[in-house]
Structure formats: C-alpha cells, structure tokens
Design an enzyme around this catalytic site. Sequence first.
Site, PDB file in Angstrom:
ATOM      1  N   GLU A 172      23.336   4.935  21.587  1.00  0.00           N
ATOM      2  CA  GLU A 172      23.856   4.609  20.258  1.00  0.00           C
ATOM      3  C   GLU A 172      25.376   4.490  20.211  1.00  0.00           C
ATOM      4  O   GLU A 172      25.902   3.629  19.523  1.00  0.00           O
ATOM      5  CB  GLU A 172      23.399   5.657  19.229  1.00  0.00           C
ATOM      6  CG  GLU A 172      21.924   5.623  18.910  1.00  0.00           C
ATOM      7  CD  GLU A 172      21.486   4.375  18.152  1.00  0.00           C
ATOM      8  OE1 GLU A 172      22.332   3.581  17.703  1.00  0.00           O
ATOM      9  OE2 GLU A 172      20.269   4.190  18.001  1.00  0.00           O
TER      10      GLU A 172
ATOM     11  N   ASP B 219      25.762  -2.377   9.758  1.00  0.00           N
ATOM     12  CA  ASP B 219      24.749  -2.716  10.753  1.00  0.00           C
ATOM     13  C   ASP B 219      23.392  -2.853  10.059  1.00  0.00           C
ATOM     14  O   ASP B 219      22.856  -1.867   9.559  1.00  0.00           O
ATOM     15  CB  ASP B 219      24.685  -1.610  11.819  1.00  0.00           C
ATOM     16  CG  ASP B 219      23.566  -1.801  12.818  1.00  0.00           C
ATOM     17  OD1 ASP B 219      23.398  -2.925  13.309  1.00  0.00           O
ATOM     18  OD2 ASP B 219      22.868  -0.817  13.099  1.00  0.00           O
TER      19      ASP B 219
END
EC number: 3.2.1.17
Length: 136
Positions: free
Chosen positions: A33, A44
Amino acid sequence: MSKIIIGVILLAITIVIFAQIDNKCLQCICKTESGCRPLGCAWDVNSNSCGYYQLKNVYWIDCGKPGGSLAACSKDKACSEKCVRAYMQRYATKCTDGRKPTCQDYARVHNGGPSGCKKSATVGYWNKIAACYNSG
C-alpha cells in the site's frame, strides 16, 4: 444460565482468535500500500486514501474510528494496524462463509471491502501481496 454465558464467551474468544491476520500478511499489505510509510491522504477511486494502509474514511469508520480521526490514525502505524486488525475481525470470516481466513482473504477484504474475497477485481491485488507473502 451460567453455562450459556460461558458458552457465548468461549465462542467470542474463538472468533477473535480465528480471525487474526498474521503479522507477515499485515506487513505485506503495508509494503504494497505505501512502502510501509505514513503517506498523506490522496484521492483514489472516489475518496481519499491515507497512510500506511491507504485507509479510506468508510474503512476507518468500520474499524471503530481509532485515533480520533482518519488523518491522525493513518499517520500512526500502531493505530493503522489496530484499525486493519479490527476491520478483519469484523469482516474476514463473513467473507469466507465461516472458514478460517487466509492471507489471500485478508488482502482481498482489505482491497475490496467486506465481500472483497469474492470479487474477481481483487485477484490482481492479491497477486501483489502473494509475491511478498510467499517470498523467503
């Protein structure tokens, strides 16, 4: 009556132990991540993703809102991990129809939400986690 209470307590303890994500899996998610860095929040897929685990606001709410705010928790690795662990305890066994979750299940739930381990869209994410998880 006391036998029922003891039974419920033992069941709850079993579920908590049963749904624990292992440290290696958690670290692979963190590396994938963010490179395991406290990244700031960035847009996002329809919302901001923040911190070590790229937590979204709905994820943070579902994990119990630790740390006072998403921004504060996502910058703190211990708080972020607490959030991910709580989210997995809440959803991972529901996603697997009661069987013990694997790292693949956890990763796909992290990426795709409560039913993420059943979504084909999370397979690519799992492949990234698997490369880390299965390495020596």
